[in-house]
Write a protein that holds these residues in place. Structure first.
Motif, mmCIF file in Angstrom:
data_model
loop_
_atom_site.group_PDB
_atom_site.id
_atom_site.type_symbol
_atom_site.label_atom_id
_atom_site.label_comp_id
_atom_site.label_asym_id
_atom_site.label_seq_id
_atom_site.Cartn_x
_atom_site.Cartn_y
_atom_site.Cartn_z
ATOM 1 N N LEU A 298 13.391 -12.374 -6.685
ATOM 2 C CA LEU A 298 12.793 -10.996 -5.980
ATOM 3 C C LEU A 298 11.361 -10.431 -6.553
ATOM 4 O O LEU A 298 11.103 -9.066 -5.620
ATOM 5 C CB LEU A 298 13.778 -10.094 -6.646
ATOM 6 N N SER A 302 8.918 -8.877 -3.829
ATOM 7 C CA SER A 302 8.911 -7.263 -3.219
ATOM 8 C C SER A 302 7.976 -6.600 -3.650
ATOM 9 O O SER A 302 7.956 -5.620 -3.768
ATOM 10 C CB SER A 302 10.436 -6.899 -3.251
ATOM 11 N N LEU A 309 10.192 -8.224 0.694
ATOM 12 C CA LEU A 309 11.317 -7.938 1.003
ATOM 13 C C LEU A 309 11.128 -6.128 0.773
ATOM 14 O O LEU A 309 10.058 -5.793 -0.466
ATOM 15 C CB LEU A 309 12.144 -8.134 -0.235
ATOM 16 N N LYS A 311 12.247 -3.124 -1.625
ATOM 17 C CA LYS A 311 13.311 -2.806 -2.689
ATOM 18 C C LYS A 311 13.134 -0.981 -3.019
ATOM 19 O O LYS A 311 12.176 -0.367 -2.745
ATOM 20 C CB LYS A 311 12.851 -3.810 -4.045
ATOM 21 N N TYR A 324 17.859 -4.160 -1.882
ATOM 22 C CA TYR A 324 16.820 -4.684 -1.086
ATOM 23 C C TYR A 324 16.959 -4.519 0.214
ATOM 24 O O TYR A 324 18.649 -4.944 0.981
ATOM 25 C CB TYR A 324 16.756 -6.485 -1.726
#
Length: 324
Positions: A298, A302, A309, A311, A324
């Motif tokens: 992640l 992000s 992504l 967040k 997310y």
């Protein structure tokens, strides 16, 4: 040959001082030049006398086995070779110059006491060149293996040769797989799939994780397994997802972008085809990942320069409560 030892030790010190500036390139290049210089003296000034050859060997053994900036000479030689043999390496040489340089590196290896350490480092770098298509020239790869075999024996290079052969066989296997898909349209995986089947004993050890693949990827694995069983029923396939890469089309607000990501990153992103928002815990559960894996993945998706992504909150810390 005290003068040779002194010059060699000075090179070690210089390389340590230049640690931030490709120390392995600086050090190995300088040692090659030093070896050429004193080998010319032995051959031309001392009539190729065995006593001077022995003295030269002993002198080079002294400083060629010293650590340089926290690395062993064995590792530096392997890294130097990698820079010459991979695409986009820092060494820009002609084919003839590459062959000549590789010949000289293998001669330097004769002075390294722990040749097995060189073999391990070299094998890991060779694996990355082969598996990620980073090798600039197959002929040069085979050429240095021939030189190493002559210098250190067949057992020293047997695994490396097996790796190169594996990749040749993998390309042939891929062609058979593509032919199989043409003659069995019902077996289509739905997306382009390339698989390299490797022999476990030749390659460095890679961990195999029980990643819960998204449905699209599960289909790929099943189709390839069915194909492989038509070739042999006596071998078990173990999938090493950490070595995989995927090309995805990401449909972003302005336009569609092609993303080249790891299999793990692709697995996370594909979850969002079925969900607009996912929690940290949902991603971890659906993919059967550990906390460390989820944080690492992640963060890469992000918090990097290009944020694939979104967040909340928009910071660089991954928390189990972030959506997310």
């Amino acid at each position: 040959m005290q003068h040779v030892t002194a010059e060699g030790t000075a090179l070690v010190k210089q390389a340590e001082d230049a640690a931030s500036n490709k120390k392995e390139q600086v050090f190995v290049r300088k040692v090659i030049e030093l070896h050429d210089k004193y080998m010319a003296y032995v051959n031309n000034c001392f009539m190729n006398h065995t006593l001077f050859h022995k003295a030269l060997k002993e002198a080079f053994e002294v400083f060629c086995n010293k650590g340089v900036g926290g690395s062993s000479s064995a590792e530096l030689l392997a890294t130097f070779c990698d820079n010459i043999l991979k695409k986009g390496g820092s060494e820009k040489l002609s084919d003839e110059a590459i062959e000549e340089t590789l010949e000289k590196v293998v001669k330097l290896l004769a002075y390294i006491s722990d040749k097995d350490q060189f073999a391990e480092f070299y094998r890991k770098k060779l694996a990355r060149r082969l598996l990620f298509d980073k090798s600039a020239n197959d002929e040069h790869e085979r050429s240095i293996l021939t030189k190493l075999k002559q210098q250190c024996g067949g057992q020293f290079t047997s695994k490396m040769e097996g790796m190169v052969t594996d990749l040749t066989l993998a390309r042939e296997n891929q062609a058979y797989f593509e032919e199989y898909l043409k003659t069995n349209p019902d077996a289509s995986p739905g997306i382009d799939l390339t698989v390299a089947v490797l022999t476990t004993g030749f390659w460095p050890s890679y961990k195999s994780f029980d990643l819960n693949l998204p449905a699209e990827m599960v289909k790929c694995v099943e189709v390839f397994r069915e194909f492989y069983q038509t070739k042999t029923k006596h071998r078990k396939l173990t999938w090493i997802y950490s070595l995989g890469t995927c090309n995805l089309n990401g449909k972003f607000e302005p336009k569609t972008m092609e993303l080249i990501v790891t299999t793990y990153q692709a697995s996370v992103l594909l979850l969002f085809n079925a969900s607009d928002r996912l929690s940290y815990q949902e991603i971890m559960t659906q993919l059967n990942l550990t906390d460390d894996d989820v944080v690492r993945l992640l963060h890469s998706l992000s918090c990097a320069k290009y944020k694939i992504l979104n967040k909340e909150p928009n910071n660089k810390t991954i928390s189990p409560t972030d959506p997310y």
